[in-house]
Scaffold this motif. Structure first.
Motif, PDB file in Angstrom:
ATOM      1  N   LYS A   1       0.831  -1.205   0.000  1.00 55.72           N
ATOM      2  CA  LYS A   1       0.000   0.000   0.000  1.00 55.72           C
ATOM      3  C   LYS A   1       0.868   1.260   0.000  1.00 55.72           C
ATOM      4  CE  LYS A   1      -4.582   0.211   1.864  1.00 55.72           C
ATOM      5  NZ  LYS A   1      -5.466  -0.066   2.975  1.00 55.72           N
ATOM      6  N   ARG A   2       1.887   1.264   0.886  1.00 57.34           N
ATOM      7  CA  ARG A   2       2.801   2.409   0.961  1.00 57.34           C
ATOM      8  C   ARG A   2       3.566   2.590  -0.338  1.00 57.34           C
ATOM      9  NH1 ARG A   2       4.549   1.834   6.700  1.00 57.34           N
ATOM     10  NH2 ARG A   2       3.320   3.405   7.772  1.00 57.34           N
ATOM     11  N   THR A   3       3.999   1.477  -0.923  1.00 56.16           N
ATOM     12  CA  THR A   3       4.761   1.529  -2.171  1.00 56.16           C
ATOM     13  C   THR A   3       3.895   2.088  -3.297  1.00 56.16           C
ATOM     14  OG1 THR A   3       6.006  -0.409  -1.432  1.00 56.16           O
ATOM     15  CG2 THR A   3       6.190   0.175  -3.744  1.00 56.16           C
ATOM     16  N   PHE A   4       2.637   1.620  -3.391  1.00 59.67           N
ATOM     17  CA  PHE A   4       1.733   2.120  -4.432  1.00 59.67           C
ATOM     18  C   PHE A   4       1.455   3.610  -4.242  1.00 59.67           C
ATOM     19  CE2 PHE A   4      -0.049  -2.418  -4.769  1.00 59.67           C
ATOM     20  CZ  PHE A   4       0.840  -2.720  -5.779  1.00 59.67           C
ATOM     21  N   LYS A   5       1.371   4.042  -2.984  1.00 58.03           N
ATOM     22  CA  LYS A   5       1.155   5.460  -2.693  1.00 58.03           C
ATOM     23  C   LYS A   5       2.352   6.280  -3.184  1.00 58.03           C
ATOM     24  CE  LYS A   5      -0.112   8.468   1.149  1.00 58.03           C
ATOM     25  NZ  LYS A   5      -0.205   8.568   2.612  1.00 58.03           N
TER      26      LYS A   5
ATOM     27  N   LEU B   1       0.072  -2.379  -9.815  1.00 53.37           N
ATOM     28  CA  LEU B   1       1.233  -1.525 -10.087  1.00 53.37           C
ATOM     29  C   LEU B   1       0.921  -0.538 -11.212  1.00 53.37           C
ATOM     30  CD1 LEU B   1       4.167  -0.883  -9.390  1.00 53.37           C
ATOM     31  CD2 LEU B   1       4.867  -2.663 -10.980  1.00 53.37           C
ATOM     32  N   ALA B   2       0.244  -1.018 -12.237  1.00 52.39           N
ATOM     33  CA  ALA B   2      -0.145  -0.147 -13.350  1.00 52.39           C
ATOM     34  C   ALA B   2      -1.154   0.905 -12.889  1.00 52.39           C
ATOM     35  CB  ALA B   2      -0.740  -0.980 -14.481  1.00 52.39           C
ATOM     36  N   GLY B   3      -2.090   0.492 -12.050  1.00 52.21           N
ATOM     37  CA  GLY B   3      -3.084   1.428 -11.517  1.00 52.21           C
ATOM     38  C   GLY B   3      -2.432   2.546 -10.721  1.00 52.21           C
ATOM     39  N   ALA B   4      -1.436   2.200  -9.927  1.00 47.68           N
ATOM     40  CA  ALA B   4      -0.712   3.205  -9.141  1.00 47.68           C
ATOM     41  C   ALA B   4       0.097   4.122 -10.050  1.00 47.68           C
ATOM     42  CB  ALA B   4       0.202   2.529  -8.130  1.00 47.68           C
ATOM     43  N   GLY B   5       0.571   3.579 -11.164  1.00 51.13           N
ATOM     44  CA  GLY B   5       1.359   4.361 -12.118  1.00 51.13           C
ATOM     45  C   GLY B   5       0.519   5.117 -13.120  1.00 51.13           C
ATOM     46  N   ALA B   6      -0.792   5.171 -12.897  1.00 48.71           N
ATOM     47  CA  ALA B   6      -1.740   5.917 -13.734  1.00 48.71           C
ATOM     48  C   ALA B   6      -1.754   5.457 -15.191  1.00 48.71           C
ATOM     49  CB  ALA B   6      -1.478   7.415 -13.636  1.00 48.71           C
ATOM     50  N   THR B   7      -1.725   4.140 -15.395  1.00 44.80           N
ATOM     51  CA  THR B   7      -1.864   3.598 -16.742  1.00 44.80           C
ATOM     52  C   THR B   7      -2.755   2.360 -16.675  1.00 44.80           C
ATOM     53  OG1 THR B   7      -0.707   2.638 -18.627  1.00 44.80           O
ATOM     54  CG2 THR B   7       0.329   2.340 -16.493  1.00 44.80           C
TER      55      THR B   7
ATOM     56  N   LYS C   1      10.676  12.831  -1.034  1.00 46.03           N
ATOM     57  CA  LYS C   1      11.887  12.265  -0.434  1.00 46.03           C
ATOM     58  C   LYS C   1      11.558  11.569   0.893  1.00 46.03           C
ATOM     59  CE  LYS C   1      16.417  11.854  -0.341  1.00 46.03           C
ATOM     60  NZ  LYS C   1      16.933  10.655  -0.932  1.00 46.03           N
ATOM     61  N   GLU C   2      10.670  12.184   1.684  1.00 46.66           N
ATOM     62  CA  GLU C   2      10.276  11.615   2.978  1.00 46.66           C
ATOM     63  C   GLU C   2       9.577  10.266   2.788  1.00 46.66           C
ATOM     64  OE1 GLU C   2       7.031  12.795   6.307  1.00 46.66           O
ATOM     65  OE2 GLU C   2       8.342  14.449   5.688  1.00 46.66           O
ATOM     66  N   GLU C   3       8.606  10.235   1.870  1.00 48.87           N
ATOM     67  CA  GLU C   3       7.899   8.981   1.582  1.00 48.87           C
ATOM     68  C   GLU C   3       8.853   7.927   1.027  1.00 48.87           C
ATOM     69  OE1 GLU C   3       4.144   8.532  -0.657  1.00 48.87           O
ATOM     70  OE2 GLU C   3       3.645  10.497   0.195  1.00 48.87           O
ATOM     71  N   TYR C   4       9.723   8.371   0.131  1.00 50.48           N
ATOM     72  CA  TYR C   4      10.711   7.483  -0.489  1.00 50.48           C
ATOM     73  C   TYR C   4      11.598   6.857   0.588  1.00 50.48           C
ATOM     74  CZ  TYR C   4      14.869   6.152  -3.166  1.00 50.48           C
ATOM     75  OH  TYR C   4      15.922   5.461  -3.700  1.00 50.48           O
ATOM     76  N   ASP C   5      12.127   7.688   1.489  1.00 46.33           N
ATOM     77  CA  ASP C   5      13.006   7.203   2.556  1.00 46.33           C
ATOM     78  C   ASP C   5      12.299   6.216   3.474  1.00 46.33           C
ATOM     79  OD1 ASP C   5      15.139   8.678   1.622  1.00 46.33           O
ATOM     80  OD2 ASP C   5      14.757  10.393   2.941  1.00 46.33           O
ATOM     81  N   GLN C   6      11.020   6.482   3.761  1.00 46.00           N
ATOM     82  CA  GLN C   6      10.243   5.603   4.632  1.00 46.00           C
ATOM     83  C   GLN C   6      10.074   4.221   3.989  1.00 46.00           C
ATOM     84  OE1 GLN C   6       6.295   7.028   5.456  1.00 46.00           O
ATOM     85  NE2 GLN C   6       6.059   5.711   7.249  1.00 46.00           N
ATOM     86  N   VAL C   7       9.698   4.196   2.714  1.00 49.87           N
ATOM     87  CA  VAL C   7       9.504   2.929   2.003  1.00 49.87           C
ATOM     88  C   VAL C   7      10.828   2.180   1.885  1.00 49.87           C
ATOM     89  CG1 VAL C   7       8.852   1.888  -0.202  1.00 49.87           C
ATOM     90  CG2 VAL C   7       7.448   3.694   0.755  1.00 49.87           C
ATOM     91  N   VAL C   8      11.906   2.890   1.555  1.00 44.07           N
ATOM     92  CA  VAL C   8      13.223   2.252   1.412  1.00 44.07           C
ATOM     93  C   VAL C   8      13.690   1.639   2.733  1.00 44.07           C
ATOM     94  CG1 VAL C   8      15.678   2.718   0.981  1.00 44.07           C
ATOM     95  CG2 VAL C   8      13.961   3.567  -0.600  1.00 44.07           C
ATOM     96  N   SER C   9      13.458   2.341   3.839  1.00 45.13           N
ATOM     97  CA  SER C   9      13.866   1.785   5.142  1.00 45.13           C
ATOM     98  C   SER C   9      13.071   0.522   5.462  1.00 45.13           C
ATOM     99  CB  SER C   9      13.721   2.826   6.252  1.00 45.13           C
ATOM    100  OG  SER C   9      12.364   3.118   6.486  1.00 45.13           O
ATOM    101  N   GLU C  10      11.780   0.508   5.123  1.00 45.79           N
ATOM    102  CA  GLU C  10      10.967  -0.700   5.340  1.00 45.79           C
ATOM    103  C   GLU C  10      11.453  -1.849   4.456  1.00 45.79           C
ATOM    104  OE1 GLU C  10       6.679  -0.522   5.563  1.00 45.79           O
ATOM    105  OE2 GLU C  10       6.801   1.557   6.240  1.00 45.79           O
ATOM    106  N   ILE C  11      11.865  -1.525   3.236  1.00 45.17           N
ATOM    107  CA  ILE C  11      12.381  -2.552   2.324  1.00 45.17           C
ATOM    108  C   ILE C  11      13.680  -3.133   2.881  1.00 45.17           C
ATOM    109  CG2 ILE C  11      13.411  -2.918   0.044  1.00 45.17           C
ATOM    110  CD1 ILE C  11      11.258  -0.943  -1.023  1.00 45.17           C
ATOM    111  N   HIS C  12      14.543  -2.263   3.419  1.00 44.78           N
ATOM    112  CA  HIS C  12      15.801  -2.737   4.018  1.00 44.78           C
ATOM    113  C   HIS C  12      15.533  -3.669   5.196  1.00 44.78           C
ATOM    114  CE1 HIS C  12      18.706  -0.810   1.499  1.00 44.78           C
ATOM    115  NE2 HIS C  12      18.207   0.387   1.709  1.00 44.78           N
ATOM    116  N   GLU C  13      14.491  -3.346   5.985  1.00 42.52           N
ATOM    117  CA  GLU C  13      14.103  -4.218   7.108  1.00 42.52           C
ATOM    118  C   GLU C  13      13.656  -5.580   6.586  1.00 42.52           C
ATOM    119  OE1 GLU C  13      11.198  -2.398   9.699  1.00 42.52           O
ATOM    120  OE2 GLU C  13      12.395  -0.569   9.827  1.00 42.52           O
ATOM    121  N   THR C  14      12.848  -5.557   5.516  1.00 39.58           N
ATOM    122  CA  THR C  14      12.332  -6.800   4.930  1.00 39.58           C
ATOM    123  C   THR C  14      13.466  -7.641   4.360  1.00 39.58           C
ATOM    124  OG1 THR C  14      10.337  -5.581   4.299  1.00 39.58           O
ATOM    125  CG2 THR C  14      10.642  -7.738   3.308  1.00 39.58           C
ATOM    126  N   THR C  15      14.385  -7.008   3.641  1.00 36.24           N
ATOM    127  CA  THR C  15      15.482  -7.756   3.025  1.00 36.24           C
ATOM    128  C   THR C  15      16.493  -8.250   4.051  1.00 36.24           C
ATOM    129  OG1 THR C  15      16.604  -5.675   2.510  1.00 36.24           O
ATOM    130  CG2 THR C  15      15.341  -6.677   0.743  1.00 36.24           C
TER     131      THR C  15
END
Length: 158
Positions: free
Chosen positions: A38-42, A107-113, A140-154
């Motif tokens: 959900k966060r990634t699509f946002k 993913l396409a829906g989030a990317g407006a196609t 940048k704030e949203e990007y950093d938040q999603v990236v940190s969650e991805i790092h936790e997952t990986t």
């Protein structure tokens, strides 16, 4: 009578979700959970609004090779999977975080196609022009938040 309709809709929705999960390729790791998806699509939606998004395998690969940095979001239900198997390798070589999401349609829906999309690259800044200071900070704030969650997952995977 009204309650049974919503129950039928709920079971249909659950069946749809189950089919999406069954279609996911075995190499789709790290796979985002519901909350992270959900966060990634946002984030993808916001990047689309600010023209900070590259859609499709060809554009994403070209951007990575040119040295653009960002977040790569890959659909997990691609068939044949060979179309995107090289993208995670390119991302790892370029030190770009990547995450799989369950559905190419979402993913396409989030990317407006309307066309289902294999992968997108969320850039931190637009390739052409400039963003306003406030928009840049929000993205940048949203990007950093999603990236940190991805790092936790990986980090739990390896």
């Amino acid at each position: 009578m009204g309650g049974s309709d919503s129950e039928v809709e709920k079971t249909a929705q659950k069946e749809k979700e189950r089919k999406k999960l069954l279609a996911i390729a075995p190499i789709a790791k790290p796979l985002a959970g519901k909350k992270l998806s959900k966060r990634t699509f946002k984030l993808v939606r916001r990047a689309t609004e600010h023209k900070c998004l590259k859609k499709g395998v060809k554009e994403v690969v070209k951007s990575i090779r040119r040295g653009h940095k960002g977040l790569c979001v890959i659909a997990g239900n691609i068939s044949p999977i060979d179309v995107i198997t090289h993208v995670p390798l390119l991302c790892e070589e370029a030190d770009i975080p990547y995450i799989y999401v369950p559905s190419k349609e979402d993913l396409a829906g989030a990317g407006a196609t309307k066309r289902p999309t294999c992968c997108v690259l969320v850039l931190t800044k637009p390739t052409k022009g400039e963003l306003g200071q406030e928009d840049q900070e929000k993205l940048k704030e949203e990007y950093d938040q999603v990236v940190s969650e991805i790092h936790e997952t990986t980090s739990s995977l390896f």
